[in-house]
Design an enzyme around this catalytic site. Structure first.
Site, PDB file in Angstrom:
ATOM      1  N   ASP A 201       0.837  -1.197   0.000  1.00 32.37           N
ATOM      2  CA  ASP A 201       0.000   0.000   0.000  1.00 32.37           C
ATOM      3  C   ASP A 201       0.885   1.266   0.000  1.00 32.37           C
ATOM      4  OD1 ASP A 201      -2.844   1.198   0.611  1.00 32.37           O
ATOM      5  OD2 ASP A 201      -1.488   2.118   2.060  1.00 32.37           O
ATOM      6  N   LYS A 205       1.358   4.224  -2.952  1.00 33.54           N
ATOM      7  CA  LYS A 205       1.251   5.660  -2.661  1.00 33.54           C
ATOM      8  C   LYS A 205       2.544   6.377  -3.043  1.00 33.54           C
ATOM      9  CE  LYS A 205      -2.098   4.901   1.054  1.00 33.54           C
ATOM     10  NZ  LYS A 205      -2.234   4.518   2.459  1.00 33.54           N
TER      11      LYS A 205
END
Ligand code: NAP
Ligand code: HSE
Length: 430
Positions: A201, A205
């Site tokens: 994750d 990002k």
């Protein structure tokens, strides 16, 4: 009065936050733009699931065809997550002439350039503020307020679940599994929390931020990535005793148009601002030529913080619905660099029985000197409860040296990278 129809794909944590926030602030938005705004359909998987938001049942559908069959659909908010079938739905929405707002970092990291170009060609907006840092307005700041700057470095804590886990393991003296389960209950974790704990994750990002800062589209599989699965409570306590917090850090640094990218747990001196960003909070620091260093911090996950970012995009879109979105052209072309740098500053640290401490400390220093490792600082702390903490800050540590150090110690040791600039000078050789 003219009416703007919005469809939402997904009614989980994010979708619910969007619906609740929309109902609370709807009249403000309608009064500003002078039009009625309505959520006209919501796509879900299970019509009979208990929801934590009150919604007329006939708004829900499990068929994407129902979504696109609506007359005058202008905006699609995607809060489903994942890549399939989401990518197809989002692409179809853009081709249908809808503006799209999404919170989906996996989608943007993998298909952001393509979807942004498609949206540009179709003259619709494609907005994704919620995809990084939830409530923190970092995407819009990079796209708009900082777009004239040359960014040197962007780094920070950009996963709420792992920050929540690391903080609460230490504060509650509780296990990784128990705290992860809390983060899931609070709606912070991804559907598959592997994405959080193994660093994917944060990697997505980081890729999104890197595109905005350096106009690069890094190969996700090549970015050095390490999650927090191997972090123990003992390690967190020892790091704290030596004056550090251990955090999952994502960093992208531009040195001569080569951008080094990395996601890994890093040690941060406790007097550094990021060391005190705890729980679900995220923080993003940007170093750029004109603005200098800026740090944004706030809630990095959860229903309302993420709803805030999605609705911020919605309100921006409603006020700029007829403008053609422009992309920014960066002046200096950059390229991604993936190699792990052996020059990183690392801390070798361990906890040893008091009576063995001096022998272990001396032995470790000898091995490091023999291997010509640059030693920046070495500390042996006074013992407490029969154990002493040893911390040796080094540079240029190669894998074979790590193996040799491990052979010479009979206590488990940790080696973690420190959050310092690549260009930070060597302080002193011991
Ligand atoms: P979630 O709670 O698991 O909700 C997902 C929703 O999408 C559910 O309502 C589910 O329907 C629906 N859905 C999933 N697959 C579907 C399919 N194939 N067809 C129709 N509906 C489908 O997930 P979330 O936490 O809200 O996250 C959604 C997205 O936002 C993800 O991309 C995530 O990375 C991102 N995001 C999350 C947060 C956060 O704090 N949670 C923050 C920022 C960004 P049912 O309810 O019927 O199962
Ligand atoms: N799972 C993500 C996190 C949600 O914990 O940061 C917010 O993007």
């Amino acid at each position: 009065m003219e009416r703007i129809n919005i469809a939402i794909l997904g009614l989980g944590t994010v979708g619910s936050g969007v619906v609740k926030g929309f109902e609370k602030h709807r009249s403000k938005m309608e009064n500003t733009i002078g039009k009625e705004i309505a959520i006209s359909r919501i796509l879900v998987q299970n019509l009979h699931k208990k929801r934590n938001v009150s919604i007329p049942i006939d708004l829900l559908t499990t068929s994407i065809e129902d979504i696109f069959a609506q007359p005058d659909l202008s905006i699609v908010i995607e809060a489903m997550g994942g890549l399939a079938p989401t990518y197809d739905y989002v692409k179809r929405a853009i081709e249908h002439g809808c503006h799209v707002i999404t919170a989906n970092k996996a989608l943007i990291a993998n298909y952001g350039s393509e979807l942004t170009q498609l949206a540009h060609d179709k003259g619709v907006h494609f907005l994704f503020e919620a995809s990084v840092g939830a409530a923190i307005p970092v995407i819009h700041s990079l796209q708009h307020f900082l777009c004239v700057n040359d960014v040197k470095k962007i780094y920070g804590i950009i996963n709420g679940t792992t920050n929540y886990i690391l903080t609460n393991m230490l504060e509650q003296e509780n296990s990784f599994e128990n705290i992860l389960s809390e983060a899931q209950d609070l709606g912070y974790a991804e559907t598959d929390p592997t994405a959080d704990v193994d660093g994917y994750d944060a990697l997505y990002k980081l890729a999104i931020l890197s595109k905005l800062c350096f106009d690069i589209t890094p190969d996700l599989s090549l970015i050095p990535r390490q999650g927090i699965r191997d972090v123990t409570l003992e390690e967190l306590k020892l790091a704290k005793q030596l004056g550090y917090s251990l955090k999952l850090i994502a960093t992208a640094e531009n040195v001569n148009q080569q951008v080094s990218l990395r996601v890994s747990p890093m040690l941060i001196p406790t007097d550094h601002p990021l060391a005190n960003v705890n729980g679900v909070l995220n923080a993003v620091s940007v170093e750029s030529d004109l603005a200098g260093e800026l740090t944004f911090f706030g809630s990095g996950a959860g229903e309302f913080p993420t709803g805030s970012a999605v609705l911020g995009d919605l309100f921006y879109l409603l006020r700029n619905i007829n403008s053609i979105p422009q992309t920014t052209v960066r002046s200096l072309p950059c390229e991604p660099k993936y190699s792990e740098q052996s020059s990183l500053t690392r801390l070798i640290f361990l906890r040893v029985p008091e009576k063995e401490a001096t022998v272990q400390f001396t032995k470790l220093l000898q091995v490091l000197k023999k291997k010509k490792v640059t030693i920046l600082e070495a500390t042996q702390q006074a013992a407490s409860e029969g154990f002493a903490a040893i911390g040796i800050k080094v540079q240029s540590l190669h894998a074979d040296t790590v193996e040799e150090i491990q052979l010479h110690t009979n206590c488990p040791l940790s080696i973690r990278t420190l959050l310092v600039s690549q260009e930070e000078p060597v302080l002193a050789a011991v």
